[in-house]
Each structure stands twice: as structure tokens, then as C-alpha cells.
Write a protein that holds these residues in place. Structure first.
Motif, short mmCIF file in Angstrom:
data_model
loop_
_atom_site.label_atom_id
_atom_site.label_comp_id
_atom_site.label_asym_id
_atom_site.label_seq_id
_atom_site.Cartn_x
_atom_site.Cartn_y
_atom_site.Cartn_z
N TYR A 283 34.51 36.46 33.40
CA TYR A 283 34.69 37.84 33.86
C TYR A 283 33.32 38.40 34.27
CZ TYR A 283 32.94 38.77 29.17
OH TYR A 283 32.17 38.77 28.04
N ARG A 284 33.37 39.51 35.01
CA ARG A 284 32.11 40.18 35.40
C ARG A 284 31.56 40.98 34.22
NH1 ARG A 284 35.47 40.34 39.73
NH2 ARG A 284 36.39 42.33 39.12
N ARG A 285 30.26 40.85 34.01
CA ARG A 285 29.62 41.49 32.83
C ARG A 285 29.85 43.00 32.83
NH1 ARG A 285 23.90 39.91 33.15
NH2 ARG A 285 24.77 37.92 32.52
N PHE A 286 29.76 43.64 33.98
CA PHE A 286 29.88 45.10 34.02
C PHE A 286 31.21 45.50 34.66
CE2 PHE A 286 25.25 44.17 34.25
CZ PHE A 286 24.94 44.60 32.98
N GLU A 287 32.29 45.04 34.05
CA GLU A 287 33.63 45.32 34.60
C GLU A 287 33.97 46.80 34.38
OE1 GLU A 287 36.51 45.47 36.59
OE2 GLU A 287 35.86 43.36 36.45
N LYS A 288 34.35 47.48 35.49
CA LYS A 288 34.64 48.92 35.40
C LYS A 288 36.14 49.22 35.40
CE LYS A 288 30.28 50.41 37.46
NZ LYS A 288 29.72 49.09 37.73
N ALA A 289 36.96 48.29 35.88
CA ALA A 289 38.40 48.57 35.97
C ALA A 289 39.00 48.53 34.57
CB ALA A 289 39.08 47.55 36.86
N PRO A 290 39.60 49.63 34.09
CA PRO A 290 40.09 49.68 32.71
C PRO A 290 41.13 48.60 32.39
CG PRO A 290 39.95 51.90 33.61
CD PRO A 290 39.69 50.96 34.75
N ALA A 291 42.03 48.29 33.31
CA ALA A 291 43.07 47.29 33.01
C ALA A 291 42.43 45.92 32.80
CB ALA A 291 44.10 47.23 34.13
N VAL A 292 41.43 45.60 33.64
CA VAL A 292 40.75 44.31 33.52
C VAL A 292 39.97 44.26 32.21
CG1 VAL A 292 39.07 42.73 34.56
CG2 VAL A 292 40.59 44.09 36.04
#
Length: 213
Positions: A189-198
Motif C-alpha cells: 500500500y502507499r505509505r501516505f494513503e489518504k482515502a479513508p476506505a483504503v
């Protein structure tokens, strides 16, 4: 709805995976568990070539991915280590090796190895046997690899979860005596994931991983 979106209860996730995540049953368990908790998040789930998957996550084409580690990841992409498993040998049914009581790494010195996408098992077996492996083609996913074995093109070192799930004519699976080679599935996964569902999906997988430690 804004509050629900903020909690990750609605939204969309693009998920990529390699085939062995399905053979092990891990992908099904984790996706079903998430869908039960968050029925209003839609998931698009697609198989992807393993070599491309980390880059596609980094670029945002996939939100998360299931790969077989060890693998080098691009900057900004992280991994949660999940279930670990050993390797087995896939052999053509007329192979001389089947006449042996036990097949060890040394016995494979003159064999041609068909390469799966994750080649660490092949390299580990050859290193344990003390030789440079004779490398054959790398045709893609595990079914393509085992298809070449069934055509008599060589042998293959494959994750043990294929046994009982990929059954092709003329192919026999055997354990490799004394081999400690193993690999493991990882969620990337991306370290700085911003999408709440993800982010919610990632956190749910991390919680399961923590419980198993």
C-alpha cells in the motif's frame, strides 16, 4: 454521508493480486471480512503480473496489492507481512527424479528450471545445492509455469499452496528434502494513503497480522 466516508464506510478500492494469493485462500478471507464490515465500499479486484504490481500501487492505478515476497518495493510503498509458506517441486510425470526416495536440492543440478514470477525459491534451492541453476523460460503466472512443466520443458519450484489447487495432466508435486526456502504473501500500500476506505482496509489487515504474531 460525509461522516461515513470519513470513517471509510463508503468509497471504492482498486485491489490487485497475484494468483498465489487466491490459491492460499488468504485473499478471499480478507476481502470477505472487509466486505462484511463495510458493505457499502465497492471493490474492484483484478489479477496483475507481480513485477508490475508494486509500481501500479505507487502510481495509484491500484490502491492496494497482494504480492509474494521477498520483493523490492518502490519508494513510498510499504508492505504488511502475511502468511508464510514453503515451496514444492513441480515435475513432469516421466522425470527420473520420481524414482528417488527423496529429492534433495543437489539432485536438481542438471535440471532446467521454469521460473515463476517469484524466483527466490529457485535461487535458494540452487544455492543450497551449491550450483548455478540452469534457467529456462519465465512464462508469467503459476498456471503458465506449471503448464510448461506438464509439457516436459523443465521443473519448477512453486509455492506449496498450488498443490490441490493447480492440477494439470502429467505434473507431479514433490517436497524438496532439506530445503528451507520460504516466501510469504504481503499486502502492499502507499505509505501516505489518504482515502479513508483504503486506509480502513489496510488497518483491518494489519490487525489480523498483529493477532497472528
Amino acid at each position: 454521508n460525509a461522516q461515513r466516508a470519513g470513517r471509510g464506510e463508503i468509497g471504492h478500492i482498486e485491489l490487485g493480486y497475484v494468483a498465489s494469493a487466491v490459491y492460499s485462500g488468504l485473499l478471499q478471507r480478507q476481502v470477505q471480512s472487509f466486505c462484511a464490515d463495510c458493505p457499502d465500499v465497492s471493490l474492484s479486484v483484478r489479477e496483475s503480473p507481480m513485477a508490475a504490481l508494486p509500481g501500479l500501487v505507487a502510481e495509484g492505478r491500484f490502491d492496494i496489492g497482494y504480492i509474494r515476497s521477498p520483493m523490492t518495493l518502490p519508494d513510498g510503498v510499504e508492505a504488511v507481512r502475511l502468511s508464510s509458506e514453503g515451496f514444492v517441486l513441480a515435475l513432469p510425470q516421466d522425470s527420473w527424479l520420481l524414482g528417488l526416495k527423496a529429492i534433495s536440492c543437489e539432485h536438481l543440478q542438471n535440471e532446467t528450471f521454469i521460473l515463476p514470477e517469484q524466483i527466490s525459491g529457485t535461487l535458494h534451492v540452487a544455492a543450497q545445492g551449491g550450483y548455478a541453476p540452469r534457467l529456462g523460460p519465465q512464462p508469467g503466472g503459476l498456471v503458465a509455469v506449471i503448464a510448461l512443466v506438464s509439457l516436459g520443458q523443465g521443473v519448477a519450484v512453486v509455492p506449496e499452496s498450488v498443490v490441490g489447487h493447480v492440477s494439470l495432466p502429467n505434473v507431479v508435486y514433490r517436497s524438496i528434502e532439506g530445503s528451507e526456502a520460504s516466501s510469504w504473501l504481503s499486502l502492499i500500500y502507499r505509505r501516505f494513503e489518504k482515502a479513508p476506505a483504503v486506509a480502513r482496509y489496510i488497518e483491518q489487515v494489519k490487525q489480523v497480522a498483529r493477532l497472528k504474531v
